[in-house]
Scaffold this motif. Structure first.
Motif, PDB file in Angstrom:
ATOM      1  N   HIS A   1       0.865  -1.173   0.000  1.00 44.49           N
ATOM      2  CA  HIS A   1       0.000   0.000   0.000  1.00 44.49           C
ATOM      3  C   HIS A   1       0.905   1.227   0.000  1.00 44.49           C
ATOM      4  N   THR A   2       0.644   2.149  -0.914  1.00 43.63           N
ATOM      5  CA  THR A   2       1.533   3.293  -1.065  1.00 43.63           C
ATOM      6  C   THR A   2       1.209   4.383  -0.051  1.00 43.63           C
ATOM      7  N   LEU A   3       2.241   5.134   0.301  1.00 43.16           N
ATOM      8  CA  LEU A   3       2.069   6.292   1.172  1.00 43.16           C
ATOM      9  C   LEU A   3       3.058   7.360   0.747  1.00 43.16           C
ATOM     10  N   GLN A   4       2.764   8.614   1.109  1.00 46.98           N
ATOM     11  CA  GLN A   4       3.599   9.734   0.691  1.00 46.98           C
ATOM     12  C   GLN A   4       3.934  10.687   1.823  1.00 46.98           C
ATOM     13  N   THR A   5       3.138  10.717   2.871  1.00 46.27           N
ATOM     14  CA  THR A   5       3.319  11.712   3.924  1.00 46.27           C
ATOM     15  C   THR A   5       3.380  11.041   5.285  1.00 46.27           C
ATOM     16  N   PRO A   6       3.955  11.704   6.295  1.00 38.86           N
ATOM     17  CA  PRO A   6       3.935  11.157   7.660  1.00 38.86           C
ATOM     18  C   PRO A   6       2.520  10.928   8.184  1.00 38.86           C
ATOM     19  N   GLN A   7       1.582  11.782   7.766  1.00 31.91           N
ATOM     20  CA  GLN A   7       0.201  11.611   8.219  1.00 31.91           C
ATOM     21  C   GLN A   7      -0.397  10.301   7.692  1.00 31.91           C
ATOM     22  N   GLN A   8      -0.130   9.989   6.429  1.00 32.88           N
ATOM     23  CA  GLN A   8      -0.610   8.721   5.877  1.00 32.88           C
ATOM     24  C   GLN A   8       0.022   7.533   6.586  1.00 32.88           C
ATOM     25  N   LEU A   9       1.292   7.651   6.954  1.00 29.79           N
ATOM     26  CA  LEU A   9       1.950   6.579   7.704  1.00 29.79           C
ATOM     27  C   LEU A   9       1.297   6.386   9.063  1.00 29.79           C
ATOM     28  N   ASP A  10       1.048   7.480   9.783  1.00 25.42           N
ATOM     29  CA  ASP A  10       0.426   7.366  11.108  1.00 25.42           C
ATOM     30  C   ASP A  10      -0.957   6.745  11.001  1.00 25.42           C
ATOM     31  N   SER A  11      -1.708   7.140   9.981  1.00 27.57           N
ATOM     32  CA  SER A  11      -3.051   6.572   9.808  1.00 27.57           C
ATOM     33  C   SER A  11      -2.978   5.079   9.511  1.00 27.57           C
ATOM     34  N   ALA A  12      -2.025   4.653   8.689  1.00 30.72           N
ATOM     35  CA  ALA A  12      -1.891   3.234   8.361  1.00 30.72           C
ATOM     36  C   ALA A  12      -1.455   2.425   9.584  1.00 30.72           C
ATOM     37  N   LEU A  13      -0.601   2.986  10.419  1.00 29.11           N
ATOM     38  CA  LEU A  13      -0.147   2.270  11.622  1.00 29.11           C
ATOM     39  C   LEU A  13      -1.300   2.068  12.613  1.00 29.11           C
TER      40      LEU A  13
ATOM     41  N   VAL B   1       1.903  -9.612   7.444  1.00 32.45           N
ATOM     42  CA  VAL B   1       2.488  -8.316   7.786  1.00 32.45           C
ATOM     43  C   VAL B   1       1.839  -7.242   6.927  1.00 32.45           C
ATOM     44  N   GLN B   2       1.517  -6.105   7.548  1.00 31.23           N
ATOM     45  CA  GLN B   2       1.010  -4.969   6.776  1.00 31.23           C
ATOM     46  C   GLN B   2       2.173  -4.364   5.985  1.00 31.23           C
ATOM     47  N   LEU B   3       2.008  -4.261   4.679  1.00 27.99           N
ATOM     48  CA  LEU B   3       3.091  -3.837   3.798  1.00 27.99           C
ATOM     49  C   LEU B   3       2.811  -2.431   3.269  1.00 27.99           C
ATOM     50  N   LEU B   4       3.703  -1.508   3.585  1.00 32.63           N
ATOM     51  CA  LEU B   4       3.600  -0.129   3.136  1.00 32.63           C
ATOM     52  C   LEU B   4       4.864   0.224   2.353  1.00 32.63           C
ATOM     53  N   GLN B   5       4.712   1.063   1.350  1.00 36.60           N
ATOM     54  CA  GLN B   5       5.869   1.480   0.557  1.00 36.60           C
ATOM     55  C   GLN B   5       5.726   2.949   0.169  1.00 36.60           C
ATOM     56  N   ALA B   6       6.833   3.665   0.282  1.00 34.72           N
ATOM     57  CA  ALA B   6       6.897   5.070  -0.136  1.00 34.72           C
ATOM     58  C   ALA B   6       7.916   5.186  -1.262  1.00 34.72           C
ATOM     59  N   ASN B   7       7.461   5.676  -2.402  1.00 31.64           N
ATOM     60  CA  ASN B   7       8.337   5.895  -3.552  1.00 31.64           C
ATOM     61  C   ASN B   7       8.826   7.340  -3.504  1.00 31.64           C
TER      62      ASN B   7
ATOM     63  N   ASP C   1       8.457  14.066  -0.056  1.00 28.31           N
ATOM     64  CA  ASP C   1       9.370  12.928   0.117  1.00 28.31           C
ATOM     65  C   ASP C   1      10.413  13.229   1.190  1.00 28.31           C
ATOM     66  N   ASN C   2      10.994  14.428   1.113  1.00 22.66           N
ATOM     67  CA  ASN C   2      12.008  14.810   2.099  1.00 22.66           C
ATOM     68  C   ASN C   2      11.421  14.908   3.500  1.00 22.66           C
ATOM     69  N   ALA C   3      10.174  15.385   3.587  1.00 17.73           N
ATOM     70  CA  ALA C   3       9.528  15.481   4.900  1.00 17.73           C
ATOM     71  C   ALA C   3       9.342  14.096   5.509  1.00 17.73           C
ATOM     72  N   LEU C   4       8.959  13.114   4.685  1.00 16.68           N
ATOM     73  CA  LEU C   4       8.784  11.752   5.184  1.00 16.68           C
ATOM     74  C   LEU C   4      10.118  11.151   5.621  1.00 16.68           C
ATOM     75  N   LEU C   5      11.177  11.367   4.827  1.00 19.22           N
ATOM     76  CA  LEU C   5      12.492  10.833   5.181  1.00 19.22           C
ATOM     77  C   LEU C   5      13.004  11.457   6.475  1.00 19.22           C
ATOM     78  N   GLN C   6      12.786  12.760   6.648  1.00 22.75           N
ATOM     79  CA  GLN C   6      13.216  13.411   7.882  1.00 22.75           C
ATOM     80  C   GLN C   6      12.394  12.946   9.069  1.00 22.75           C
ATOM     81  N   HIS C   7      11.110  12.735   8.860  1.00 24.80           N
ATOM     82  CA  HIS C   7      10.243  12.248   9.933  1.00 24.80           C
ATOM     83  C   HIS C   7      10.704  10.878  10.433  1.00 24.80           C
TER      84      HIS C   7
END
Length: 566
Positions: A452-464, A504-510, A518-524
């Motif tokens: 499942h794709t994600l792009q932002t820290p908010q999307q990551l938190d929601s998926a978790l 396992v829940q599988l998430l991927q950020a391109n 992208d940089n905001a997610l990497l820094q987060h």
């Protein structure tokens, strides 16, 4: 008392060692294995008038990609930039490239710069251990430069580079081979007679001097041609990367190869050839200046058998863009063609082999050599997989042709050659067989994981939060990351790994675009570079010591998963 102090010191040392081991055990691999990008590639700059020097200090075990260095001026213009040659580098997914693994200084000449102008400098590199950093962009402030004060353009000096697979020595060998084609070899006795002016009473030294001067005259024409093509090649290199250019050149060389097989004839117009020949014949034989001019004119008369090999060498020279290499390569080519002529002039016709079908065989053999050039060019566009199939097809064609040629011999000794050629053809066909018969299975094995794709820290938190008592794996991917592609091809395609990840829940950020999000997610996530794979527990917390940086094969990845899952 001394014993107590000794025991106390021993206890403190033991405690210190345990703390060090504990810190090493639970330290984050992202910070322990690889250094931050600013330490891997230390960037600096200085300006002296209209010239700005960009400096990179590359840490040992790391490298910068030559093709990923881009400089864009804002409120300024700069002279055309030529990057120094890098070290050849090749990997399975990006193919052939060039890298800088040591210090790099790049001079940039400003033609004019307004007040407040800047240079946007982008670069990207990796660690040799299999870890790539996102592209970095630095803004370099520029002092104002008036247009009239800018000096002549200064290009970066090429760094020493290892020889290309096609070296000037090959040009010498090709020249010798061309000399034995049916268009060239029968002409040598005639040319020898023209050089001597009908006289045979010269001393051996004089004969050698006349023949050598003729060859040097011919070499002069080719050397000048090499200089012109190499000079144009400085602009030719960038255009050569365009797919349309590569396809056009490939079609051109396929046509040249077909001419070597006798499908059609390539040569200068007959009227021009006749005019040059008559002009050459009017020169005085036996005279060193006259013989030199004969050779220079002969270099302009390209026979049908020399056009295709000469065009192939010119392509090599144009790609190199090196003036000295261009001149030297064609000089060696001309000398190779002239060696049999020197032998004939010194010792007469008795050294020449008799004409026969073997001369046409030599010409056809050169056709296969020229066909290797389109394969080399198309491999850049079509990728390694198709490149391997084209090389396989060329190998089958060449060894099949060689096998058919060997069948003409009635001598029993040729049976060994026939067996070798047939075996080589069968071995060359293996990639084509794998493609034809193993294609569906390979495609099935390459089915991507259901990320499942994600792009932002908010999307990551929601998926978790929606993990539903499952472990979550977050894969950070980019097209410029070699090891990310290795994970897809070799690790995530393994059946045991796929079974272990089924719960396992599988998430991927391109993060290929390296955008602000992208940089905001990497820094987060506090990620230095790729590949990086993170694991979170059912409560959404990253599992300590579980982060993966760098490539792991299927077995090691499976062992890592077993430590995380009950």
């Amino acid at each position: 008392m001394a014993a107590r102090i000794s025991r106390l010191i021993t206890l403190l040392l033991t405690l210190f060692i345990c703390l060090q081991a504990h810190a090493s055990l639970f330290s984050d691999p992202a910070t322990s294995r690889f250094v931050p990008v600013d330490q891997a590639f230390t960037f600096d700059f200085d300006q002296q008038g209209a010239q700005i020097n960009l400096h990179w200090k590359v840490k040992s075990g790391y490298y910068l990609y030559r093709q990923q260095i881009h400089i864009t001026p804002q409120n300024a213009t700069m002279a055309p930039l030529t990057l120094p040659a890098g070290q050849p580098h090749e990997d399975e997914f990006f193919g052939k490239s060039e890298i800088y693994s040591q210090e790099l200084t790049l001079p940039v000449t400003l033609q004019q710069a307004a007040s407040g102008a800047t240079l946007s400098v982008t670069y990207q590199g990796c660690a040799a251990a299999g870890f790539c950093y996102p592209p970095e962009t630095r803004s370099v402030p520029v002092s104002a430069v008036a247009a009239s004060s800018a000096p002549a353009p200064v290009s970066a000096q090429p760094a020493p580079a290892s020889p290309l697979p096609f070296s000037p020595l090959w040009a010498l060998l090709i020249g010798i081979g061309v000399a034995f084609t049916p268009c060239v070899l029968p002409m040598y006795p005639l040319i020898s007679g023209i050089i001597l002016g009908g006289q045979r009473h010269f001393s051996l030294g004089r004969l050698f001097a006349l023949a050598m001067v003729y060859v040097q005259g011919m070499a002069l024409t080719y050397t000048l041609l090499g200089l012109v093509v190499a000079a144009a090649g400085l602009r030719f290199q960038a255009g050569l990367q365009h797919p349309y250019v590569l396809f056009t050149l490939s079609l051109l060389f396929i046509g040249l190869a077909l001419s070597m097989f006798g499908l059609f004839t390539l040569q200068l117009p007959a009227s021009l050839q006749t005019r040059l020949t008559l002009w050459s014949n009017r020169q005085q034989g036996g005279s060193l200046p006259g013989v030199f001019l004969m050779g220079a004119l002969a270099g302009l008369i390209c026979s049908p058998c020399t056009t295709a090999p000469l065009s192939a060498i010119l392509l090599y020279i144009a790609q190199s863009g090196n003036l000295w290499a261009g001149a030297g390569t064609l000089w060696l080519y001309a000398v190779g063609m002239g060696l049999p002529l020197i032998a004939v002039t010194l010792f007469g016709n008795r050294l020449l082999p008799k004409s026969g079908p073997w001369m046409q065989t030599v010409k056809e053999g050169f056709g296969f050599v020229i066909l290797a050039l389109p394969v080399f060019l198309l491999e850049r566009v079509l990728g390694d997989a198709w490149g391997l199939r084209l090389w396989s097809l060329l190998g089958v064609a060449f060894f099949g042709w060689a096998f058919s040629i060997s069948l003409r011999a009635s001598n029993a000794k040729w049976r060994v050659v026939q067996i070798i050629m047939l075996a080589a053809a069968l071995i060359s066909a293996r990639p084509l067989q794998d493609w034809a018969f193993a294609g569906p299975a390979a495609q099935h094995a390459a089915t991507p994981l259901p990320f499942h794709t994600l792009q932002t820290p908010q999307q990551l938190d929601s998926a978790l939060q929606q993990a539903r008592d499952r472990i979550t794996m977050v894969d950070l991917y980019a097209d410029w990351c070699v090891a990310c592609k290795e994970f897809e091809k070799y690790t995530f395609s393994d059946s045991a790994v796929r079974d272990s990840l089924s719960q396992v829940q599988l998430l991927q950020a391109n993060v290929t675009a390296n955008s602000a999000s992208d940089n905001a997610l990497l820094q987060h996530l506090q990620v230095l570079g790729l590949p990086t794979i993170l694991f979170f527990d059912a409560q959404g917390r990253e599992i300590a010591g579980s982060r993966i940086t760098g490539f792991l094969n299927a077995a090691d990845f499976q062992a890592h998963l077993q430590k995380l899952t009950p």
